[in-house]
Design a protein around this motif. Structure first.
Motif, mmCIF file in Angstrom:
data_model
loop_
_atom_site.group_PDB
_atom_site.id
_atom_site.type_symbol
_atom_site.label_atom_id
_atom_site.label_comp_id
_atom_site.label_asym_id
_atom_site.label_seq_id
_atom_site.Cartn_x
_atom_site.Cartn_y
_atom_site.Cartn_z
ATOM 1 N N GLN A 148 0.861 -1.195 0.000
ATOM 2 C CA GLN A 148 0.000 0.000 0.000
ATOM 3 C C GLN A 148 0.889 1.235 0.000
ATOM 4 O OE1 GLN A 148 -1.996 1.413 3.662
ATOM 5 N NE2 GLN A 148 -3.938 1.108 2.574
ATOM 6 N N ALA A 149 0.537 2.217 -0.797
ATOM 7 C CA ALA A 149 1.314 3.459 -0.828
ATOM 8 C C ALA A 149 1.253 4.152 0.527
ATOM 9 C CB ALA A 149 0.782 4.380 -1.916
ATOM 10 N N LEU A 150 2.415 4.504 1.062
ATOM 11 C CA LEU A 150 2.516 5.124 2.379
ATOM 12 C C LEU A 150 3.248 6.456 2.255
ATOM 13 C CD1 LEU A 150 2.325 5.094 5.507
ATOM 14 C CD2 LEU A 150 4.488 3.811 5.510
ATOM 15 N N LEU A 151 2.556 7.530 2.607
ATOM 16 C CA LEU A 151 3.121 8.880 2.537
ATOM 17 C C LEU A 151 3.446 9.371 3.948
ATOM 18 C CD1 LEU A 151 3.663 11.562 0.903
ATOM 19 C CD2 LEU A 151 1.303 12.179 1.458
ATOM 20 N N ILE A 152 4.646 9.881 4.146
ATOM 21 C CA ILE A 152 4.993 10.551 5.399
ATOM 22 C C ILE A 152 4.592 12.014 5.207
ATOM 23 C CG2 ILE A 152 6.781 11.032 7.096
ATOM 24 C CD1 ILE A 152 6.015 8.029 6.626
ATOM 25 N N ALA A 153 3.393 12.326 5.654
ATOM 26 C CA ALA A 153 2.751 13.597 5.292
ATOM 27 C C ALA A 153 3.186 14.768 6.153
ATOM 28 C CB ALA A 153 1.228 13.447 5.360
ATOM 29 N N GLU A 154 3.947 14.481 7.206
ATOM 30 C CA GLU A 154 4.439 15.574 8.047
ATOM 31 C C GLU A 154 5.644 15.088 8.839
ATOM 32 O OE1 GLU A 154 1.398 18.214 9.970
ATOM 33 O OE2 GLU A 154 2.653 17.925 11.729
ATOM 34 N N PHE A 155 6.744 15.842 8.767
ATOM 35 C CA PHE A 155 7.923 15.614 9.592
ATOM 36 C C PHE A 155 8.739 16.892 9.547
ATOM 37 C CE2 PHE A 155 9.392 14.929 5.364
ATOM 38 C CZ PHE A 155 10.750 15.222 5.347
ATOM 39 N N GLY A 156 9.504 17.150 10.575
ATOM 40 C CA GLY A 156 10.266 18.388 10.559
ATOM 41 C C GLY A 156 11.159 18.541 11.776
ATOM 42 N N ILE A 157 12.005 19.548 11.705
ATOM 43 C CA ILE A 157 12.922 19.920 12.792
ATOM 44 C C ILE A 157 12.818 21.439 12.965
ATOM 45 C CG2 ILE A 157 15.343 20.139 13.465
ATOM 46 C CD1 ILE A 157 14.481 17.326 13.749
ATOM 47 N N PRO A 158 12.422 21.929 14.148
ATOM 48 C CA PRO A 158 12.300 23.382 14.336
ATOM 49 C C PRO A 158 13.635 24.041 14.670
ATOM 50 C CG PRO A 158 11.303 22.183 16.189
ATOM 51 C CD PRO A 158 11.901 21.167 15.276
ATOM 52 N N THR A 159 13.757 25.292 14.254
ATOM 53 C CA THR A 159 14.960 26.088 14.534
ATOM 54 C C THR A 159 14.718 26.991 15.738
ATOM 55 O OG1 THR A 159 14.242 27.772 12.954
ATOM 56 C CG2 THR A 159 15.740 26.067 12.127
ATOM 57 N N SER A 160 14.121 26.439 16.757
ATOM 58 C CA SER A 160 13.827 27.213 17.966
ATOM 59 C C SER A 160 15.016 27.174 18.914
ATOM 60 C CB SER A 160 12.599 26.638 18.676
ATOM 61 O OG SER A 160 12.791 25.266 18.973
ATOM 62 N N ARG A 161 15.058 28.147 19.796
ATOM 63 C CA ARG A 161 16.120 28.202 20.799
ATOM 64 C C ARG A 161 15.954 27.081 21.816
ATOM 65 N NH1 ARG A 161 17.569 30.300 25.664
ATOM 66 N NH2 ARG A 161 19.600 31.334 25.764
ATOM 67 N N ALA A 162 14.724 26.737 22.147
ATOM 68 C CA ALA A 162 14.432 25.691 23.126
ATOM 69 C C ALA A 162 14.105 24.382 22.424
ATOM 70 C CB ALA A 162 13.262 26.107 24.017
ATOM 71 N N SER A 163 14.316 23.289 23.140
ATOM 72 C CA SER A 163 13.888 21.972 22.684
ATOM 73 C C SER A 163 12.788 21.474 23.608
ATOM 74 C CB SER A 163 15.054 20.982 22.691
ATOM 75 O OG SER A 163 14.597 19.659 22.462
ATOM 76 N N ALA A 164 11.742 20.884 23.020
ATOM 77 C CA ALA A 164 10.618 20.388 23.815
ATOM 78 C C ALA A 164 10.627 18.874 23.969
ATOM 79 C CB ALA A 164 9.298 20.829 23.174
ATOM 80 N N HIS A 165 11.463 18.185 23.205
ATOM 81 C CA HIS A 165 11.603 16.733 23.350
ATOM 82 C C HIS A 165 13.023 16.321 22.980
ATOM 83 C CE1 HIS A 165 7.136 16.475 23.342
ATOM 84 N NE2 HIS A 165 7.359 15.421 24.098
ATOM 85 N N TRP A 166 13.523 15.351 23.725
ATOM 86 C CA TRP A 166 14.858 14.807 23.510
ATOM 87 C C TRP A 166 14.829 13.740 22.420
ATOM 88 C CZ3 TRP A 166 16.045 9.583 24.804
ATOM 89 C CH2 TRP A 166 17.405 9.249 24.775
ATOM 90 N N GLN A 167 15.948 13.600 21.719
ATOM 91 C CA GLN A 167 16.100 12.508 20.759
ATOM 92 C C GLN A 167 17.520 11.973 20.891
ATOM 93 O OE1 GLN A 167 17.789 11.794 17.672
ATOM 94 N NE2 GLN A 167 16.455 10.149 16.966
ATOM 95 N N VAL A 168 17.654 10.677 20.859
ATOM 96 C CA VAL A 168 18.898 10.018 21.240
ATOM 97 C C VAL A 168 20.096 10.446 20.387
ATOM 98 C CG1 VAL A 168 18.369 7.976 19.818
ATOM 99 C CG2 VAL A 168 19.954 7.780 21.753
ATOM 100 N N HIS A 169 19.884 10.770 19.115
ATOM 101 C CA HIS A 169 20.983 11.176 18.242
ATOM 102 C C HIS A 169 20.976 12.669 17.922
ATOM 103 C CE1 HIS A 169 22.470 7.168 17.820
ATOM 104 N NE2 HIS A 169 21.360 6.723 17.245
ATOM 105 N N GLY A 170 20.232 13.444 18.715
ATOM 106 C CA GLY A 170 20.256 14.896 18.542
ATOM 107 C C GLY A 170 19.239 15.445 17.572
#
Length: 795
Positions: A404-426
């Motif tokens: 079945q065709a699968l679209l990743i319809a939203e993903f992104g990285i914000p350029t904000s001064r603060a981070s609201a969630h941690w991610q293991v590889h930054g």
């Protein structure tokens, strides 16, 4: 900014062709007495050049109310009347079709079907000074953006809801010579409760809205004015450029849970004319029925069978996540709280919305998910041993949707001064500058490609000031004024590849060591008889825009932070409150109560401290304040805190065998750099810059606990008070020689300004309030990083 400057800059914006920016400048001029005639003329001209003729007519008539004999207005009203007479439905003769087959989407332009790799970007609804539902973006602005998006290498744009007619006119005109941008048209709905989904009145409104959207896409709609909805005549048939419809928004788990439980979670089959589902849960069946209705209406009315999908996200994915325990179990495990089973918590692995079950005999359905690398927590904890966690998850998701065709319809990285969630590889939810944003987005696209998806849609094209993140939303007071100011801290405001920055036509301070940028700044202190001694403070200046407070410290000699370091104390208002003592063994008393203290010690070690009683990030802890009050209490104890935000709570796996500790982000750490892209020290998140004898500082209003700088409101939680209006900002500066063996300690104070004991005057900076913000746009470096990658792709 003085009033006549609004008019001057508005005219400059008109001359430059920045009509959207000109609107705001002229509107702010109208808000002041004495310049309404010039302001309305500017507004009318800007609307005219933006191709919004109905708004231009309104503005020219407003001008005639003030100046009945105005020949320009009379002439333009007549001209626009003639233009509107000739507006007719525009049909495209291009025949383009899409279908899904197996894992991919295919396009047919003439005779042959070709695989279509979706390279998309999400387009927002608004600009500074507006909320969604006001539809401020005009046709000529869209045309300008479409060209930039196309030049970047994107072939698809996604919008979340029905747009104003100017959007469809712009897309029609942009694609006339050849189809360059295709459209994923969103259909937005917001049910308040699960039972509403079956309410006949709600369903009738929803189906009417679906018909309106389909009619608008085909250039066959005339919609009346309604609060929160676009209106006007839709005369441009852009259906040949329609890739598909995306129905809905990210469904909340509690909504899905409530609806499924209304029908005792009984699976059922549904066989529509174009879509069917077997053994679907009630929520899955409901969505299938709605999509089938959309396809029926589109084909029966226009003979057009588009692709369709429903918006989904990974909290509802069909995969079991052992690391994602629910809130009730965690409360019981960690603190012994008996769960309240009547209350629904938004647990992230509680419900399933399996769109793989939705099938089409006409090859017109695909699945779409919003997939970010840092949320929910299972995106980290389940893949801690993986070199590429994002890819590992996508492969698992795609394995379920195999065929079945699968679209990743939203993903992104914000350029904000603060981070609201941690991610293991930054790949965190913020805390990344625009270069880091671009590089991470490229890596995410590579993962999406390797996972055998049919494409992606980047979030997002432009920064949006009205957005709010959970870290900061309770501090925006009053909430209805949030669109008037920019918060670099907030991840939700800073996803764009197009920077939307305060001020026009450029940044008022570029952090590049240019004293001329400070010529019109407020002088808080000036030494008229400098002795050119080490650490001698020559001047202190302040200025601001809709996003930041800027401070300049000018020293008599060239600055060497190994030899001379600085404290910059900031009183954000009401000088009788705050901390009056300094750290580092400095035995001085501030002439005003300080709320914040900048400690400038080096490129990597400088930081911002907050008076402990004013640290809102600690307000949830009982040891800090039993009443949970947050206001700058008077203190001589030198109590200063770091500003730390908790991005991830402690977690435990479902089997209670593995614990994950909480995560924190340091908001106090100051980044050195310049805001000039050509500067080797460029960093879009720069807080300060030092060149020769100048220290330039840029601080987001929110970081200084302002809840609404446009009305000078400070966050101030005392008893029943939530905010207090600032009476102005005062700044004091100390230069000192650090102790060689104990650098945080001061060996010797070199200067202290303003110093009341030497009869220095404490000048107060009171900035002008605003009701319409100025702004300008700039392509971030991430745009060009993505452009280089997309232009070199094989697909």
């Amino acid at each position: 900014m003085v009033l006549n400057k609004f008019l001057f800059l508005g005219q400059e914006a008109l001359n430059r062709g920045d009509y959207q920016e000109a609107l705001n400048l002229f509107k702010e001029a109208i808000n002041h007495q004495g310049f309404k005639k010039e302001g309305w003329l500017g507004v009318a001209e800007a609307y005219y050049h933006l191709n919004d003729f109905s708004s231009a007519l309104w503005a020219y008539h407003k001008l005639l109310e003030i100046d009945p004999q105005n020949e320009r207005a009379q002439k333009k009203i007549e001209e626009i009347g003639e233009l509107l007479k000739d507006v007719q439905i525009k049909h495209s003769h291009q025949e383009i079709r899409f279908k899904t087959e197996g894992d991919y989407v295919y396009i047919k332009k003439q005779k042959n079907w070709e695989k279509f790799w979706i390279k998309g970007i999400n387009l927002g609804l608004t600009l500074p000074g507006y909320f969604p539902g006001e539809y401020p973006i005009k046709m000529k602005t869209y045309l300008k953006w479409f060209q930039l998006i196309h030049e970047m290498g994107i072939n698809t744009i996604r919008v979340y809801a029905l747009q104003s007619p100017g959007f469809y006119q712009a897309l029609y005109e942009f694609n006339q010579k050849e189809p360059k941008l295709f459209l994923l048209q969103g259909i937005w709905y917001e049910p308040e409760r699960a039972e509403v989904l079956d309410d006949l009145e709600f369903l009738n409104r929803l189906k009417t809205h679906i018909r309106d959207v389909v009619d608008a896409v085909h250039g066959n709609a005339s919609l009346p004015e309604r609060p929160g909805f676009p209106s006007g005549k839709y005369l441009w048939d852009i259906s040949p450029f329609l890739l598909g419809y995306l129905f809905g928004r990210e469904p909340e788990a509690c909504l899905v849970k409530g609806y499924n439980e209304r029908y005792a979670r009984k699976d059922k089959d549904f066989y529509g004319k174009y879509l069917y589902i077997e053994k679907g849960n009630p929520f899955e069946v409901w969505n299938t029925q709605i999509l089938d209705y959309l396809l029926n209406y589109s084909y029966e009315t226009y003979g057009h069978l588009p692709l369709v999908s429903v918006v989904n996200w990974i909290p509802l994915d069909p995969i079991e996540h052992p690391t994602e325990s629910n809130i009730e179990d965690e409360e019981s495990f960690f603190i012994g709280v008996k769960p309240n089973l009547k209350k629904c918590n938004e647990n992230e692995d509680m419900e399933v919305f399996d769109t793989y079950k939705i099938k089409s005999s006409f090859n017109c359905f695909f699945s779409s998910y919003h997939v970010y690398p840092y949320y929910p927590d299972f995106m980290n904890y389940e893949f801690l041993t993986e070199k590429r966690p994002y890819l590992a998850y996508l492969k698992r998701l795609k394995e379920h949707h195999k065929g079945q065709a699968l679209l990743i319809a939203e993903f992104g990285i914000p350029t904000s001064r603060a981070s609201a969630h941690w991610q293991v590889h930054g790949w965190t939810h913020g805390g990344k500058n625009e270069v880091e944003q671009g590089r991470i987005l490229v890596e995410m696209i590579k993962d999406i490609e390797k996972a055998n998806c049919t494409g992606y849609v980047i979030f997002s094209w432009a920064d949006e000031w009205f957005k709010v993140n959970w870290l900061f939303m309770k501090y925006y007071l009053p909430r209805e004024r949030k669109s008037l100011w920019f918060n670099l801290q907030d991840p939700e405001e800073n996803y764009g590849l197009l920077e939307v920055y305060p001020g026009y036509p450029k940044k008022i301070v570029s952090l590049s060591g240019e004293l001329k940028e400070w010529e019109e700044a407020f002088i808080a202190y000036k030494n008229f008889n400098p002795l050119n001694k080490e650490g001698e403070i020559k001047s202190i200046r302040l200025t601001n825009d809709e996003g930041f407070l800027y401070i300049l410290v000018e020293v008599s000699t060239k600055i060497n932070l190994k030899e001379t370091q600085f404290f910059v104390g900031i009183d954000t208002g009401h000088k009788e409150y705050g901390e009056f003592s300094f750290p580092a063994g400095i035995n001085l008393v501030s002439p005003v109560g300080l709320k914040f203290l900048l400690h400038i010690t080096g490129k990597e070690s400088s930081r911002l401290l907050v008076a402990s009683s004013y640290n809102k990030m600690l307000s949830h802890d009982k040891f800090f304040s039993p009443k949970k009050e947050v206001f700058p209490q008077k203190s001589l104890a030198g109590k200063w805190n770091l500003i730390l935000c908790k991005t991830n709570m402690r977690r435990v796996t479902k089997d209670f065998k593995k614990l994950f500790g909480p995560k924190f982000y340091n908001l106090s750490s100051l980044r050195f750099g310049s805001l000039k892209p050509e500067n080797p020290d460029f960093d879009s998140l720069a807080d300060f810059y030092i060149k020769d004898n100048l220290i330039e500082i840029r601080l987001p209003w929110e970081l200084l606990n302002f809840s609404d700088p446009s009305s000078r409101k400070m966050f101030w939680k005392e008893k029943d008070i939530l905010w207090k209006e600032s009476d102005g900002i005062r700044v004091v500066v100390i230069s000192y020689k650090p102790a060689p063996l104990n650098p945080p300690r001061a060996l010797k104070v070199l200067d202290f300004r303003p110093n009341p004991s030497e009869k220095d005057k404490i000048n107060t900076y009171v900035w002008e309030k605003w009701n319409v913000p100025s702004f300008h746009t700039r392509l971030k470096k991430s745009y060009f990083i993505l452009q280089r990658y997309l232009k070199n792709e094989k697909n």
